[in-house]
Design a protein around this motif. Structure first.
Motif, PDB file in Angstrom:
ATOM      1  N   CYS A  84       0.837  -1.201   0.000  1.00 42.25           N
ATOM      2  CA  CYS A  84       0.000   0.000   0.000  1.00 42.25           C
ATOM      3  C   CYS A  84       0.871   1.249   0.000  1.00 42.25           C
ATOM      4  O   CYS A  84       1.881   1.319   0.712  1.00 42.25           O
ATOM      5  CB  CYS A  84      -0.901  -0.011   1.228  1.00 42.25           C
ATOM      6  N   HIS A  90       0.210   4.028   1.222  1.00 48.41           N
ATOM      7  CA  HIS A  90       0.053   4.854   2.419  1.00 48.41           C
ATOM      8  C   HIS A  90       1.136   4.492   3.433  1.00 48.41           C
ATOM      9  O   HIS A  90       2.124   5.207   3.546  1.00 48.41           O
ATOM     10  CB  HIS A  90      -1.361   4.687   3.005  1.00 48.41           C
ATOM     11  N   LEU A  91       0.980   3.367   4.109  1.00 51.32           N
ATOM     12  CA  LEU A  91       1.979   2.976   5.110  1.00 51.32           C
ATOM     13  C   LEU A  91       2.430   1.532   4.949  1.00 51.32           C
ATOM     14  O   LEU A  91       2.807   0.880   5.924  1.00 51.32           O
ATOM     15  CB  LEU A  91       1.437   3.220   6.524  1.00 51.32           C
ATOM     16  N   SER A  92       2.363   1.034   3.712  1.00 50.85           N
ATOM     17  CA  SER A  92       3.013  -0.225   3.332  1.00 50.85           C
ATOM     18  C   SER A  92       2.361  -1.501   3.836  1.00 50.85           C
ATOM     19  O   SER A  92       3.025  -2.539   3.899  1.00 50.85           O
ATOM     20  CB  SER A  92       4.493  -0.216   3.754  1.00 50.85           C
ATOM     21  N   CYS A  93       1.089  -1.489   4.199  1.00 50.02           N
ATOM     22  CA  CYS A  93       0.408  -2.756   4.481  1.00 50.02           C
ATOM     23  C   CYS A  93       0.164  -3.475   3.157  1.00 50.02           C
ATOM     24  O   CYS A  93       0.247  -2.883   2.087  1.00 50.02           O
ATOM     25  CB  CYS A  93      -0.930  -2.501   5.180  1.00 50.02           C
ATOM     26  N   PRO A 142      -6.813   6.831   3.009  1.00 53.79           N
ATOM     27  CA  PRO A 142      -5.687   7.768   3.014  1.00 53.79           C
ATOM     28  C   PRO A 142      -4.745   7.717   1.818  1.00 53.79           C
ATOM     29  O   PRO A 142      -4.079   8.710   1.557  1.00 53.79           O
ATOM     30  CB  PRO A 142      -4.931   7.420   4.304  1.00 53.79           C
ATOM     31  N   PRO A 143      -4.611   6.617   1.066  1.00 50.62           N
ATOM     32  CA  PRO A 143      -3.601   6.631  -0.011  1.00 50.62           C
ATOM     33  C   PRO A 143      -3.891   7.707  -1.058  1.00 50.62           C
ATOM     34  O   PRO A 143      -5.038   7.905  -1.462  1.00 50.62           O
ATOM     35  CB  PRO A 143      -3.714   5.237  -0.635  1.00 50.62           C
ATOM     36  N   GLY A 194      -7.957   1.738   3.121  1.00 50.45           N
ATOM     37  CA  GLY A 194      -7.609   2.295   1.819  1.00 50.45           C
ATOM     38  C   GLY A 194      -8.108   1.373   0.716  1.00 50.45           C
ATOM     39  O   GLY A 194      -8.344   0.180   0.939  1.00 50.45           O
ATOM     40  N   CYS A 203      -6.905  -2.219   1.286  1.00 54.46           N
ATOM     41  CA  CYS A 203      -5.891  -2.243   2.339  1.00 54.46           C
ATOM     42  C   CYS A 203      -6.614  -2.286   3.682  1.00 54.46           C
ATOM     43  O   CYS A 203      -7.346  -1.354   4.020  1.00 54.46           O
ATOM     44  CB  CYS A 203      -5.000  -1.008   2.244  1.00 54.46           C
ATOM     45  N   CYS A 250      -5.481  -1.990   6.711  1.00 48.88           N
ATOM     46  CA  CYS A 250      -4.918  -1.217   7.827  1.00 48.88           C
ATOM     47  C   CYS A 250      -5.712   0.059   8.109  1.00 48.88           C
ATOM     48  O   CYS A 250      -6.045   0.343   9.252  1.00 48.88           O
ATOM     49  CB  CYS A 250      -3.464  -0.876   7.554  1.00 48.88           C
ATOM     50  N   HIS A 251      -6.002   0.849   7.065  1.00 48.79           N
ATOM     51  CA  HIS A 251      -6.715   2.118   7.287  1.00 48.79           C
ATOM     52  C   HIS A 251      -7.851   2.277   6.296  1.00 48.79           C
ATOM     53  O   HIS A 251      -8.227   3.380   5.944  1.00 48.79           O
ATOM     54  CB  HIS A 251      -5.744   3.300   7.171  1.00 48.79           C
TER      55      HIS A 251
HETATM   56  S1  FES Z   1      -1.441   1.369   5.008  1.00 51.18           S
HETATM   57 FE1  FES Z   1      -2.910   1.122   3.486  1.00 51.18          FE
HETATM   58  S2  FES Z   1      -4.399   2.569   3.964  1.00 51.18           S
HETATM   59 FE2  FES Z   1      -2.891   2.895   5.451  1.00 51.18          FE
END
Ligand code: FES
Length: 162
Positions: free
Chosen positions: A102, A104-107, A138-139, A125, A120, A122-123
């Protein structure tokens, strides 16, 4: 010491006849050549920097052309064993592959074929599974696309579009 000559001339004598004179033309030539040389070195450094940043992705067989049914997906690693990717076959039958990381923060994103998205967890996305563009959450940057080619019965990765 002679009275009409200052003392410093005796301490620091200058022998003008032995001194090397540089004409304005020589100085201008020296500065022009020096500037040209520095500009050339800058261009060379820039070219080397651009070449090093260009990813050199290898050819890699990902799957057989018929291995993935419509709506299916396959995880693989490309271009190195540390780069998780996902190959998805859309319900319409088209194949696309993306980095699974991802932006955003790599999930890791997962395929949701009914929604035609890569989600995603995690958040919350979400990315389009047809072009990798962010759709929700968020991405803000799209997923890097893995360039695919069909060679005979094989699906082959040939590069990455960041
Ligand atoms: S890591 Fe994917 S939306 Fe935050």
């Amino acid at each position: 010491m002679t009275p009409d000559r200052p003392r410093w001339r005796e301490d620091f004598p200058v022998r003008w006849d032995e001194d090397h004179y540089m004409t304005r033309r020589e100085l201008a030539k020296f500065l022009t050549l020096g500037s040209g040389l520095l500009a050339g070195v800058n261009v060379l450094i820039a070219v080397i920097g651009v070449n090093e940043r260009t990813p050199r992705a290898p050819l890699q067989r990902i799957a057989g052309a018929d291995d993935i049914p419509p709506g299916g997906s396959l995880l693989f690693r490309y271009p190195t064993a540390d780069d998780p990717c996902i190959l998805v076959r859309d319900i319409s039958g088209s194949l696309d592959a993306y980095s699974q990381v991802c932006t955003h923060l790599s999930c890791a994103v997962v395929h949701r074929p009914g929604e035609r998205t890569l989600a995603c967890p995690c958040h919350k996305g979400s990315f389009s599974s047809t072009d990798g563009q962010p759709l929700a959450g968020p991405p803000t940057r799209r997923l890097p696309r893995i360039v695919l080619e069909q060679r005979g019965d094989d699906i082959v990765a040939t590069g990455i579009e960041v």
